[in-house]
Design an enzyme around this catalytic site. Structure first.
Site, PDB file in Angstrom:
ATOM      1  N   ASP A  13       0.815  -1.217   0.000  1.00  0.00           N
ATOM      2  CA  ASP A  13       0.000   0.000   0.000  1.00  0.00           C
ATOM      3  C   ASP A  13       0.848   1.266   0.000  1.00  0.00           C
ATOM      4  O   ASP A  13       0.605   2.185  -0.784  1.00  0.00           O
ATOM      5  CB  ASP A  13      -0.930   0.035   1.226  1.00  0.00           C
ATOM      6  CG  ASP A  13      -2.081  -0.946   1.088  1.00  0.00           C
ATOM      7  OD1 ASP A  13      -2.326  -1.417  -0.048  1.00  0.00           O
ATOM      8  OD2 ASP A  13      -2.726  -1.254   2.110  1.00  0.00           O
ATOM      9  N   ARG A  93       2.545   5.640  17.335  1.00  0.00           N
ATOM     10  CA  ARG A  93       2.118   6.706  16.424  1.00  0.00           C
ATOM     11  C   ARG A  93       2.706   8.073  16.728  1.00  0.00           C
ATOM     12  O   ARG A  93       3.168   8.765  15.810  1.00  0.00           O
ATOM     13  CB  ARG A  93       0.583   6.779  16.361  1.00  0.00           C
ATOM     14  CG  ARG A  93      -0.092   5.514  15.847  1.00  0.00           C
ATOM     15  CD  ARG A  93       0.622   4.901  14.686  1.00  0.00           C
ATOM     16  NE  ARG A  93      -0.096   3.797  14.086  1.00  0.00           N
ATOM     17  CZ  ARG A  93       0.427   2.985  13.174  1.00  0.00           C
ATOM     18  NH1 ARG A  93       1.690   3.157  12.779  1.00  0.00           N
ATOM     19  NH2 ARG A  93      -0.272   2.004  12.662  1.00  0.00           N
ATOM     20  N   ASP A 122      -5.722   5.331  13.855  1.00  0.00           N
ATOM     21  CA  ASP A 122      -4.362   5.762  13.528  1.00  0.00           C
ATOM     22  C   ASP A 122      -4.313   7.062  12.724  1.00  0.00           C
ATOM     23  O   ASP A 122      -3.439   7.888  12.931  1.00  0.00           O
ATOM     24  CB  ASP A 122      -3.626   4.636  12.796  1.00  0.00           C
ATOM     25  CG  ASP A 122      -3.267   3.501  13.751  1.00  0.00           C
ATOM     26  OD1 ASP A 122      -2.987   3.802  14.929  1.00  0.00           O
ATOM     27  OD2 ASP A 122      -3.274   2.338  13.327  1.00  0.00           O
ATOM     28  N   SER A 174      -5.633  -7.494   8.684  1.00  0.00           N
ATOM     29  CA  SER A 174      -4.885  -6.258   8.729  1.00  0.00           C
ATOM     30  C   SER A 174      -4.039  -6.292  10.004  1.00  0.00           C
ATOM     31  O   SER A 174      -4.570  -6.496  11.093  1.00  0.00           O
ATOM     32  CB  SER A 174      -5.858  -5.080   8.745  1.00  0.00           C
ATOM     33  OG  SER A 174      -5.192  -3.935   9.236  1.00  0.00           O
TER      34      SER A 174
HETATM   35  N1  ARG Z   1      -7.080  -1.092  17.394  1.00  0.00           N
HETATM   36  C1  ARG Z   1      -5.713  -0.810  17.671  1.00  0.00           C
HETATM   37  C2  ARG Z   1      -5.488   0.639  17.891  1.00  0.00           C
HETATM   38  O1  ARG Z   1      -6.260   1.441  17.445  1.00  0.00           O
HETATM   39  C3  ARG Z   1      -4.772  -1.362  16.637  1.00  0.00           C
HETATM   40  C4  ARG Z   1      -4.959  -0.897  15.237  1.00  0.00           C
HETATM   41  C5  ARG Z   1      -3.847  -1.418  14.417  1.00  0.00           C
HETATM   42  N2  ARG Z   1      -4.114  -1.693  13.077  1.00  0.00           N
HETATM   43  C6  ARG Z   1      -4.322  -2.930  12.550  1.00  0.00           C
HETATM   44  N3  ARG Z   1      -4.233  -3.042  11.296  1.00  0.00           N
HETATM   45  N4  ARG Z   1      -4.609  -3.954  13.292  1.00  0.00           N
HETATM   46  O2  ARG Z   1      -4.530   1.009  18.506  1.00  0.00           O
END
Ligand code: ARG
Length: 427
Positions: A13, A93, A122, A174
């Site tokens: 991506d 992040r 994110d 994912s």
């Molecule tokens: N739900 C978690 C958060 O918002 C993890 C998100 C991570 N992304 C994924 N593709 N699982 O911190």
């Protein structure tokens, strides 16, 4: 937009995004790849970035700083989002956002970009953090503004432009990874009733297939883990060591239906072997070294800090000030904790500390009891005073539904009861 710094994982991506940003905006694209551990670094990222048309590819090893400046303060705080999620993705992040801003400044870029979709947390974390650090930077998320391609379309797009495609087999999930945890969502996991299939897990063995239990001793100084089984290790090595050990015993699987910032509930599986062991151990040591009032207050702070981090508010004054409080509260959280790793569970089996508040002479029911039992009478007299006054004036309150606000319904009458006396007692 003339020049943009893209947070680049090296995956399909974000590789496509390099070319897409150039074609859509005519922008010069610089990539930034941040190693936050856990196998998140893919080989050949620089080469792939170049093949996609990047003018420069930055690669930053941030593992140690991530562990010490982002992970440790949250371990010290016992911060778990909704009591369950050790925040691995959320913690990385703000670090990546800060590096994006710094690279943008060094490169004279007027924008930064990330590969998040418009539905998750994110995107919020990146956008909000970048604008806290530099409100003048534009933030672009190609996935949010028209790049949304299926996997097949992305592969075609990449092949047509000679972009090197990473040789990872397509996953039905994912996934986000760093040294503090692995986050897995989508696919069959979207049904919260469906048990996670075996292919979800990569860091932890099936607990029922785990080997015989083992014990591990973790030493803390000032709320930070510093040694395992007597061996001093720096932050990254310590986490990696526990990760391998606990994962081999099936410890660290978390199944969470969580509330995203954008208002939806989502089902997420986490693998966080080191985090689960260290959180268990840290809480145990706090129980020994902190007072009842501090423990109670820390639980509020834990919740608040977890929420702020989850919601992407790292660079707020409240976040900083809570971290400051936590750091101060941890001065006495030093000692050792014994944990048994037993088929998927981290069982607390012992703790000790030179700064322990536990006093055996006060606690014991055996010989040598130093507690003044007679003094308890006076203490209870004063402690119970407000309740006695209230009950005398208003009646004892045992029920809060129904018309009567004083407790009037008899309990004994409504329970099966037998009464024996010398004449009726069974022999
Ligand atoms: N739900 C978690 C958060 O918002 C993890 C998100 C991570 N992304 C994924 N593709 N699982 O911190």
């Amino acid at each position: 937009m003339k020049k943009v710094v893209l947070a680049y994982s090296g995956g399909l991506d974000t590789s496509v995004a390099v070319a897409w940003l150039q074609e859509q905006f005519g922008a010069n694209v610089v990539t930034l790849t941040v190693d936050v551990g856990g196998g998140s670094m893919r080989d050949g990222v620089e080469r792939r970035a170049m093949s996609a048309g990047a003018s420069r590819a930055y690669v930053v090893d941030a593992r140690e700083r991530f562990a010490t400046d982002f992970v440790w303060p949250h371990l010290q705080a016992n911060a778990l989002y909704q009591g369950a999620y050790p925040l691995a993705t959320a913690l990385a992040r703000p670090l990546i956002a800060q590096l994006l801003v710094e690279v943008a400044r060094r490169e004279g870029a007027d924008a930064v970009a990330h590969g998040c979709t418009g539905k998750g947390n994110d995107q919020v974390r990146f956008d909000v953090a970048v604008h806290a650090l530099d409100p003048g930077l534009e933030v672009v998320a190609p996935m949010r503004v028209g790049m949304g391609l299926s996997r097949e379309q992305s592969i075609d797009y990449a092949e047509a432009r000679g972009i090197e495609i990473p040789i990872t087999k397509s996953s039905p999930y994912s996934i986000d990874v760093n040294l503090w945890g692995r986050s897995i969502e989508t696919g069959v996991l979207e049904d919260p009733w469906t048990a996670p299939p075996a292919d979800v897990f990569q860091w932890t063995v099936d607990p029922s297939a785990a080997p015989a239990p083992v014990e591990v001793v973790i030493a803390f100084e000032g709320g930070v883990p510093v040694a395992i089984d007597g061996e001093r290790l720096d932050a990254v090595d310590l986490i990696d060591r526990l990760h391998a050990l606990a994962g081999a015993h099936g410890v660290g699987r978390i199944d969470h239906v969580e509330d995203r910032l954008v208002g939806i509930k989502s089902r997420e599986i986490y693998e966080a072997p080191a985090a689960v062991v260290l959180h268990t151990a840290h809480r145990a040591l706090e129980g020994l070294t902190l007072t009842k009032d501090t423990l109670r207050f820390n639980r509020l702070v834990a919740d608040e800090l977890a929420r702020l981090t989850y919601d992407g508010l790292w660079f707020s004054a409240l976040h900083r000030d809570l971290r400051g409080y936590i750091a101060s509260s941890q001065r006495v959280v030093s000692g050792e904790v014994r944990i048994r790793l037993d088929h998927g569970t981290a069982v607390l089996v012992g703790r000790r500390s030179p700064l322990s508040l536990y006093d055996k002479d006060l606690a014991t029911y055996d010989e040598g009891d130093a507690f003044d039992h007679a003094a308890a009478v006076g203490f209870i007299e004063i402690f119970g005073l407000p309740l006695r006054v209230e009950a005398a004036r208003h009646g004892a309150v045992g029920k809060h539904h129904g018309a009567a606000w004083a407790w009037t319904e008899p309990l004994l009458e409504s329970l099966p009861t037998t009464v024996a006396d010398p004449a009726t007692a069974p022999a």
